[in-house]
Design a protein around this motif. Sequence first.
Motif, PDB file in Angstrom:
ATOM      1  N   ASP A   1       4.772  -8.069  14.692  1.00  0.00           N
ATOM      2  CA  ASP A   1       4.985  -7.806  13.267  1.00  0.00           C
ATOM      3  C   ASP A   1       3.897  -7.653  12.301  1.00  0.00           C
ATOM      4  O   ASP A   1       2.821  -7.418  12.646  1.00  0.00           O
ATOM      5  CB  ASP A   1       5.483  -9.297  12.875  1.00  0.00           C
ATOM      6  N   MET A   2       4.022  -7.058  11.124  1.00  0.00           N
ATOM      7  CA  MET A   2       3.067  -6.571  10.297  1.00  0.00           C
ATOM      8  C   MET A   2       3.173  -7.586   9.160  1.00  0.00           C
ATOM      9  O   MET A   2       4.060  -7.545   8.107  1.00  0.00           O
ATOM     10  CB  MET A   2       3.442  -5.188   9.692  1.00  0.00           C
ATOM     11  N   VAL A   3       2.203  -8.371   8.811  1.00  0.00           N
ATOM     12  CA  VAL A   3       1.927  -9.270   7.845  1.00  0.00           C
ATOM     13  C   VAL A   3       1.034  -8.713   6.550  1.00  0.00           C
ATOM     14  O   VAL A   3      -0.092  -8.534   6.453  1.00  0.00           O
ATOM     15  CB  VAL A   3       1.464 -10.716   8.238  1.00  0.00           C
ATOM     16  N   ILE A   4       1.602  -8.613   5.159  1.00  0.00           N
ATOM     17  CA  ILE A   4       0.981  -8.137   4.103  1.00  0.00           C
ATOM     18  C   ILE A   4       0.694  -9.329   3.338  1.00  0.00           C
ATOM     19  O   ILE A   4       1.598  -9.993   2.857  1.00  0.00           O
ATOM     20  CB  ILE A   4       1.647  -6.897   3.521  1.00  0.00           C
ATOM     21  N   ILE A   5      -0.658  -9.465   2.964  1.00  0.00           N
ATOM     22  CA  ILE A   5      -1.221 -10.706   2.209  1.00  0.00           C
ATOM     23  C   ILE A   5      -1.762 -10.165   0.951  1.00  0.00           C
ATOM     24  O   ILE A   5      -3.135 -10.279   1.143  1.00  0.00           O
ATOM     25  CB  ILE A   5      -1.601 -11.992   3.109  1.00  0.00           C
ATOM     26  N   PRO A   6      -1.304  -9.775  -0.231  1.00  0.00           N
ATOM     27  CA  PRO A   6      -2.445  -9.151  -1.240  1.00  0.00           C
ATOM     28  C   PRO A   6      -2.650 -10.595  -2.168  1.00  0.00           C
ATOM     29  O   PRO A   6      -1.860 -11.478  -2.406  1.00  0.00           O
ATOM     30  CB  PRO A   6      -1.355  -8.342  -2.004  1.00  0.00           C
ATOM     31  N   PHE A  14       4.324  -5.852  -3.516  1.00  0.00           N
ATOM     32  CA  PHE A  14       3.879  -4.645  -2.707  1.00  0.00           C
ATOM     33  C   PHE A  14       4.332  -4.921  -1.296  1.00  0.00           C
ATOM     34  O   PHE A  14       4.560  -4.162  -0.574  1.00  0.00           O
ATOM     35  CB  PHE A  14       2.068  -4.611  -2.780  1.00  0.00           C
ATOM     36  N   ALA A  15       4.455  -6.037  -0.632  1.00  0.00           N
ATOM     37  CA  ALA A  15       4.935  -6.293   0.620  1.00  0.00           C
ATOM     38  C   ALA A  15       6.308  -6.178   0.885  1.00  0.00           C
ATOM     39  O   ALA A  15       6.710  -5.483   1.787  1.00  0.00           O
ATOM     40  CB  ALA A  15       4.582  -8.032   0.976  1.00  0.00           C
ATOM     41  N   LYS A  16       7.311  -6.143  -0.459  1.00  0.00           N
ATOM     42  CA  LYS A  16       8.759  -5.903  -0.262  1.00  0.00           C
ATOM     43  C   LYS A  16       8.655  -4.184  -0.112  1.00  0.00           C
ATOM     44  O   LYS A  16       9.671  -3.717   0.491  1.00  0.00           O
ATOM     45  CB  LYS A  16       9.264  -6.362  -1.488  1.00  0.00           C
ATOM     46  N   GLN A  19       7.828  -3.414   3.281  1.00  0.00           N
ATOM     47  CA  GLN A  19       8.819  -3.687   4.244  1.00  0.00           C
ATOM     48  C   GLN A  19      10.101  -2.640   4.059  1.00  0.00           C
ATOM     49  O   GLN A  19      10.395  -2.273   5.324  1.00  0.00           O
ATOM     50  CB  GLN A  19       9.625  -4.954   3.748  1.00  0.00           C
ATOM     51  N   GLN A  20      10.319  -2.222   2.975  1.00  0.00           N
ATOM     52  CA  GLN A  20      11.271  -0.917   3.065  1.00  0.00           C
ATOM     53  C   GLN A  20      10.942   0.390   3.655  1.00  0.00           C
ATOM     54  O   GLN A  20      11.275   0.905   4.159  1.00  0.00           O
ATOM     55  CB  GLN A  20      11.831  -0.756   1.549  1.00  0.00           C
ATOM     56  N   LEU A  21       9.563   0.663   3.225  1.00  0.00           N
ATOM     57  CA  LEU A  21       8.847   1.720   3.813  1.00  0.00           C
ATOM     58  C   LEU A  21       8.900   1.801   5.158  1.00  0.00           C
ATOM     59  O   LEU A  21       9.362   2.904   5.878  1.00  0.00           O
ATOM     60  CB  LEU A  21       7.496   1.895   3.116  1.00  0.00           C
ATOM     61  N   VAL A  22       8.406   0.714   5.808  1.00  0.00           N
ATOM     62  CA  VAL A  22       8.047   0.858   7.294  1.00  0.00           C
ATOM     63  C   VAL A  22       9.311   0.643   7.989  1.00  0.00           C
ATOM     64  O   VAL A  22       9.476   1.244   9.084  1.00  0.00           O
ATOM     65  CB  VAL A  22       6.909  -0.340   7.527  1.00  0.00           C
ATOM     66  N   TYR A 132      -0.309   4.001   2.881  1.00  0.00           N
ATOM     67  CA  TYR A 132       0.654   3.663   3.924  1.00  0.00           C
ATOM     68  C   TYR A 132       1.917   4.458   4.061  1.00  0.00           C
ATOM     69  O   TYR A 132       2.174   4.698   5.230  1.00  0.00           O
ATOM     70  CB  TYR A 132       1.463   2.225   3.149  1.00  0.00           C
ATOM     71  N   GLU A 133       2.213   5.403   3.127  1.00  0.00           N
ATOM     72  CA  GLU A 133       3.150   6.523   3.360  1.00  0.00           C
ATOM     73  C   GLU A 133       2.708   7.457   4.554  1.00  0.00           C
ATOM     74  O   GLU A 133       3.277   7.884   5.418  1.00  0.00           O
ATOM     75  CB  GLU A 133       3.283   7.077   2.181  1.00  0.00           C
ATOM     76  N   ARG A 134       1.280   7.838   4.372  1.00  0.00           N
ATOM     77  CA  ARG A 134       0.546   8.778   5.546  1.00  0.00           C
ATOM     78  C   ARG A 134       0.699   7.834   6.789  1.00  0.00           C
ATOM     79  O   ARG A 134       0.770   8.757   7.997  1.00  0.00           O
ATOM     80  CB  ARG A 134      -0.593   9.350   4.992  1.00  0.00           C
TER      81      ARG A 134
END
Length: 229
Positions: A1-6, A14-16, A19-22, A132-134
Amino acid sequence: DMVIIPYKDRLALFAKYLQQLVMESLGKEKDLDGKTVHQGIAVYGNKGSTDQHAYVEQLRDGVLNFFVTFIEVCKDRRGKRFEVEDGITSGDYLQGFLRGTRSALYESGRESITISIPEMNAFNLGALIALYERAVGFYGSLVHINAYDQPGVEAGKKAATRLLQLQKQVTEKLATDQEKTAEEIARSIDADPEDVFHVLRHLASNDPQIKLMPGEATVDDRFSLGEKA
């Protein structure tokens, strides 16, 4: 899993976005050769300053099946600094939460990375998105999948379209067949009884013309179309 904590209010969504991108890009059944591979990474996270308590306990002491990325914004805010107590600002607390949480994970053998940006502005947000897109594109190439199609999303849209068409069929059938169960209506239009039941329940809950007559069990519920008021 990938956890993003800004650790910045302005990055709360940003995490949402990630979530959609990845998950849309990398969640694939087939690779480029048509082989079944079931690729994908689950992504979750939220604003670290207020929501870290929702999942840090599991990250520190639960199943080790994830990697954590902290996002740090060095500049607290533009303008006057806001002190929450003598000599301590809200930004100081954010820094403490970030470093403290990272240390707690490290002490438990949970590794993480931290991305730092100088301040929160359009340029740095764009840089994060581009990063992240790249990364997603490169990852797709490494695991030999097409990160730029979305067969799962398309399947959901097609299924939704079929359900809307089914709703029209069910409504038309109710106009001629009164007080029928979902199963009876489904047989008459060659449809799935469960789909028909949920369509009927939705209609009965939202359309005053559709009447539901409860039976002894849910499968015995009957539906009818009343006259327009």
